[in-house]
Design a protein around this motif. Sequence first.
Motif, mmCIF file in Angstrom:
data_model
loop_
_atom_site.group_PDB
_atom_site.id
_atom_site.type_symbol
_atom_site.label_atom_id
_atom_site.label_comp_id
_atom_site.label_asym_id
_atom_site.label_seq_id
_atom_site.Cartn_x
_atom_site.Cartn_y
_atom_site.Cartn_z
ATOM 1 N N ASP A 1 3.173 -4.908 -6.846
ATOM 2 C CA ASP A 1 2.905 -6.040 -6.197
ATOM 3 C C ASP A 1 4.227 -6.307 -5.358
ATOM 4 O O ASP A 1 5.155 -6.344 -5.863
ATOM 5 N N VAL B 1 1.800 5.066 -7.888
ATOM 6 C CA VAL B 1 0.686 4.680 -8.771
ATOM 7 C C VAL B 1 0.451 6.415 -9.351
ATOM 8 O O VAL B 1 0.118 6.894 -8.784
ATOM 9 N N ASP C 1 0.762 -1.091 -0.040
ATOM 10 C CA ASP C 1 -0.095 -0.065 -0.214
ATOM 11 C C ASP C 1 0.782 1.110 0.115
ATOM 12 O O ASP C 1 0.599 2.363 -0.669
ATOM 13 N N THR D 1 0.398 1.732 -12.999
ATOM 14 C CA THR D 1 -1.063 1.446 -12.407
ATOM 15 C C THR D 1 -1.065 0.582 -11.232
ATOM 16 O O THR D 1 -2.073 0.443 -10.538
ATOM 17 N N SER D 2 -0.036 -0.418 -10.749
ATOM 18 C CA SER D 2 -0.095 -1.178 -9.701
ATOM 19 C C SER D 2 1.221 -1.627 -9.205
ATOM 20 O O SER D 2 2.234 -1.461 -10.049
ATOM 21 N N ARG E 1 2.177 1.858 -3.444
ATOM 22 C CA ARG E 1 1.303 2.089 -4.354
ATOM 23 C C ARG E 1 0.843 3.681 -4.181
ATOM 24 O O ARG E 1 0.916 4.470 -5.124
#
Length: 126
Positions: free
Chosen positions: A77, A26, A19, A74-75, A22
Amino acid sequence: MNDKIYDYGFEDGDGEFADFLRSQLVGSKIQSIEGNRIILDNSRVVEFEGYGECCAWGDLDKLELLVSGEHVITSVDVIESDEWYTCETRFFIYSSGIPLASGEMSGDEGTGYYSFGVMVTGTVVA
C-alpha cells in the motif's frame, strides 16, 4: 542485468508507484533491509535513490523491517500526502495483512522549476 526503474516524483496519484512496488515485491520474501535497499529471497534487490537539482530534492527518509521471518509478500500500500504543499509518501509491505516493512519518502519542489524525486530500481543480481 534486468533492471526495472520507476522515477517517483511525489505526484503519482494514479497508483503507478504502488503497482511498480507490487511488481517487484509480491510473491517474494524479504531477506534483509540494508540502508536504502530491500534484499529479497529471489535474487532481486529493490533500491531507493533520492535526487534533485538546485533547491529541489527527494529522498528516502526511513526504510525499516517490522517483522522478520519467512513471510511471503502479498500486498503493498502507498499513502501519499493530500496537501499541495507537502511532498510526503509512506508505503507498507504486507504478508496476509501483517505489516512486514515500511518506508517513508519526502521531497521539496523548491521553486517548482527543477526536477526532484526518488528513483526506485529493481535489479536481479547473480
